[in-house]
Write a protein that holds these residues in place. Sequence first.
Motif, PDB file in Angstrom:
ATOM      1  N   ARG A 100       0.796  -1.218   0.000  1.00 42.47           N
ATOM      2  CA  ARG A 100       0.000   0.000   0.000  1.00 42.47           C
ATOM      3  C   ARG A 100       0.831   1.271   0.000  1.00 42.47           C
ATOM      4  N   ASN A 101       1.964   1.265   0.648  1.00 46.68           N
ATOM      5  CA  ASN A 101       2.698   2.517   0.765  1.00 46.68           C
ATOM      6  C   ASN A 101       3.745   2.672  -0.332  1.00 46.68           C
TER       7      ASN A 101
ATOM      8  N   ASP B  31      -8.556   1.132   3.560  1.00 40.55           N
ATOM      9  CA  ASP B  31      -7.591   1.576   4.561  1.00 40.55           C
ATOM     10  C   ASP B  31      -6.380   2.312   4.011  1.00 40.55           C
ATOM     11  N   TYR B  32      -6.401   2.602   2.721  1.00 34.86           N
ATOM     12  CA  TYR B  32      -5.263   3.348   2.167  1.00 34.86           C
ATOM     13  C   TYR B  32      -5.762   4.168   0.998  1.00 34.86           C
ATOM     14  N   ASP B  49      -0.434  10.481   0.222  1.00 36.84           N
ATOM     15  CA  ASP B  49      -1.247   9.332   0.598  1.00 36.84           C
ATOM     16  C   ASP B  49      -1.535   9.368   2.093  1.00 36.84           C
ATOM     17  N   ARG B  51      -2.959   6.516   5.348  1.00 38.59           N
ATOM     18  CA  ARG B  51      -3.488   5.237   5.800  1.00 38.59           C
ATOM     19  C   ARG B  51      -4.642   5.484   6.765  1.00 38.59           C
ATOM     20  N   SER B  52      -5.449   4.482   6.953  1.00 43.28           N
ATOM     21  CA  SER B  52      -6.661   4.675   7.758  1.00 43.28           C
ATOM     22  C   SER B  52      -6.363   4.821   9.241  1.00 43.28           C
TER      23      SER B  52
END
Lengths: 115, 111
Positions: A100-101, B31-32, B49, B51-52
Motif C-alpha cells: 500500500r505505501n 484503509d489506504y 497518501d 493510511r486509515s
Amino acid sequence: EPEVTQTPSHQVTQMGQEVILRCVPISNHLYFYWYRQILGQKVEFLVSFYNNEISEKSEIFDDQFSVERPDGSNFTLKIRSTKLEDSAMYFCASSPSQTRNTEAFFGQGTRLTVV
Amino acid sequence: GESVGLHLPTLSVQEGDNSIINCAYSNSASDYFIWYKQESGKGPQFIIDIRSNMDKRQGQRVTVLLNKTVKHLSLQIAATQPGDSAVYFCAEKGDTGKLIFGQGTTLQVKP
C-alpha cells in the motif's frame, strides 16, 4: 529521474483492427498495470501483471484484451478487434512493490481513437 | 465494490487562496488512500497518501484529512498557484496494488 514511457502518444485505428500499445516501465520495477480513461471520466483499472502473469483483471479486460512482457523492458497491451467504445487514453503504470505505501508511476498515456 | 468518488466536478479558486477538494468513499474496509494530480495530456501524478490509522498527513503545501466516521477525505492545497490547475483524483489502493479512482475534480486557478 526514471519514468514510464509509452508509445505511441496517439493511435488512430479502424474498428475491428488490432492495436498494440507499448510501455517501457521503470527498470527495477516488478509490478505493471494498465488503466484506461474515457474522455471526461475517471481512470479505470484494467489489469495488473507480475512475474510474467496476470495477477488481477477487471470486467473491462475481456477476451479482446491481452498483455505481454515480450522482453526484459517492454510491457504491451493488445486489443484484438477494436470497438468504437475502446476509444480512450490508456495509461501504463509500474511499481517496485504492490504494498500500500508504494507509489505507482504512470506514463503519459496513449490516446487511442477508434473510427 | 468500487467505492471512491468526489463531490464536485469543478472548483474555481483565486490564486493565493486555499483549495479544498473532497472525496467520499463507501467501503468502510478501505484503509489506504492516495491523491493524484493529472495535468492536461499527462498521466496521474502522486501527490500524497494516507493510511486509515491516520487522520491527517501533511506534505509540501498539501494536507490530506481522513474522516473515517463519515468516510470522507479531503485534499487541502495552501496558497494555490496557477501550476496547481489540474484534475485531482482520490484513489483507493487495494491489496493487489490496483488503484480504484474517483471521478475527479477539475481545479481552476484564477490569476
